[in-house]
Write a protein that holds these residues in place. Structure first.
Motif, PDB file in Angstrom:
ATOM      1  N   VAL A  79       0.824  -1.213   0.000  1.00  0.00           N
ATOM      2  CA  VAL A  79       0.000   0.000   0.000  1.00  0.00           C
ATOM      3  C   VAL A  79       0.854   1.257   0.000  1.00  0.00           C
ATOM      4  N   ASP A  80       2.110   1.133   0.397  1.00  0.00           N
ATOM      5  CA  ASP A  80       3.001   2.291   0.419  1.00  0.00           C
ATOM      6  C   ASP A  80       3.641   2.572  -0.931  1.00  0.00           C
ATOM      7  N   GLU A  81       3.512   1.635  -1.840  1.00  0.00           N
ATOM      8  CA  GLU A  81       4.143   1.764  -3.154  1.00  0.00           C
ATOM      9  C   GLU A  81       3.182   2.456  -4.124  1.00  0.00           C
ATOM     10  N   ALA A  82       3.743   3.212  -5.030  1.00  0.00           N
ATOM     11  CA  ALA A  82       2.929   3.882  -6.046  1.00  0.00           C
ATOM     12  C   ALA A  82       2.320   2.844  -6.988  1.00  0.00           C
ATOM     13  N   PRO A  83       1.148   3.139  -7.553  1.00  0.00           N
ATOM     14  CA  PRO A  83       0.570   2.203  -8.512  1.00  0.00           C
ATOM     15  C   PRO A  83       1.462   2.078  -9.742  1.00  0.00           C
ATOM     16  N   PRO A  84       1.335   0.977 -10.462  1.00  0.00           N
ATOM     17  CA  PRO A  84       2.167   0.809 -11.655  1.00  0.00           C
ATOM     18  C   PRO A  84       1.988   1.954 -12.636  1.00  0.00           C
ATOM     19  N   LEU A  92       0.661  12.437 -15.777  1.00  0.00           N
ATOM     20  CA  LEU A  92       0.792  12.083 -14.370  1.00  0.00           C
ATOM     21  C   LEU A  92       2.109  11.358 -14.098  1.00  0.00           C
ATOM     22  N   ARG A  93       2.563  10.529 -15.026  1.00  0.00           N
ATOM     23  CA  ARG A  93       3.858   9.861 -14.856  1.00  0.00           C
ATOM     24  C   ARG A  93       4.990  10.878 -14.779  1.00  0.00           C
ATOM     25  N   ARG A  94       4.929  11.911 -15.643  1.00  0.00           N
ATOM     26  CA  ARG A  94       5.977  12.950 -15.615  1.00  0.00           C
ATOM     27  C   ARG A  94       5.962  13.699 -14.289  1.00  0.00           C
ATOM     28  N   ILE A  95       4.766  14.026 -13.812  1.00  0.00           N
ATOM     29  CA  ILE A  95       4.650  14.746 -12.539  1.00  0.00           C
ATOM     30  C   ILE A  95       5.187  13.891 -11.396  1.00  0.00           C
ATOM     31  N   LEU A  96       4.799  12.632 -11.344  1.00  0.00           N
ATOM     32  CA  LEU A  96       5.273  11.745 -10.275  1.00  0.00           C
ATOM     33  C   LEU A  96       6.781  11.576 -10.317  1.00  0.00           C
ATOM     34  N   HIS A  97       7.327  11.471 -11.506  1.00  0.00           N
ATOM     35  CA  HIS A  97       8.773  11.344 -11.642  1.00  0.00           C
ATOM     36  C   HIS A  97       9.473  12.550 -11.010  1.00  0.00           C
ATOM     37  N   GLN A  98       8.947  13.726 -11.280  1.00  0.00           N
ATOM     38  CA  GLN A  98       9.544  14.935 -10.721  1.00  0.00           C
ATOM     39  C   GLN A  98       9.334  15.000  -9.206  1.00  0.00           C
TER      40      GLN A  98
END
Length: 123
Positions: A79-84, A92-98
């Protein structure tokens, strides 16, 4: 869908049991099920309860994800890990990466900004 899941779960359970060299009766006894009930699960005629699924997983030494045909790319491990990432939009992937490089202080400020923005869109 449910019948397909039952069939798939049974096939995986059977393969795992055979890999261990166990009989259906042996697995049933270790899991705490009547052998006929366990046999129905392996044949895909019955879906085990969640507690039984957990015990089957432990006895057969295979994850419940594998029994249910859920691949690691489809779900997070905890549950602590980000979804795939494949389930996320490119933006959203770019935002999360940053954001993964940001300090907790910067993330807290961003959270407050997002809360204000979200409330302005509710109007």
């Amino acid at each position: 869908m449910d019948e397909e899941l039952q069939r798939s779960l049974g096939e995986v359970a059977r393969a795992a049991r055979e890999r261990l060299g166990l009989t259906q009766a042996q697995v049933a006894q270790k899991v705490g099920l009547v052998p006929g009930v366990y046999g129905r699960i392996e044949r895909g005629d019955m879906m085990p309860s969640v507690p039984s699924l957990r015990r089957i997983s432990i006895v057969l030494g295979i994850s419940s994800d594998a029994l249910m045909g859920v691949s690691p790319s489809q779900v997070a491990a905890t549950v602590d890990e980000a979804p795939p990432a494949e389930n996320l939009s490119p933006e959203l992937r770019r935002i999360l990466h940053q954001l993964r490089t940001w300090t907790p202080k910067r993330l807290k400020v961003l959270s407050k900004v997002l809360t204000v923005l979200a409330s302005s869109f509710e109007d």
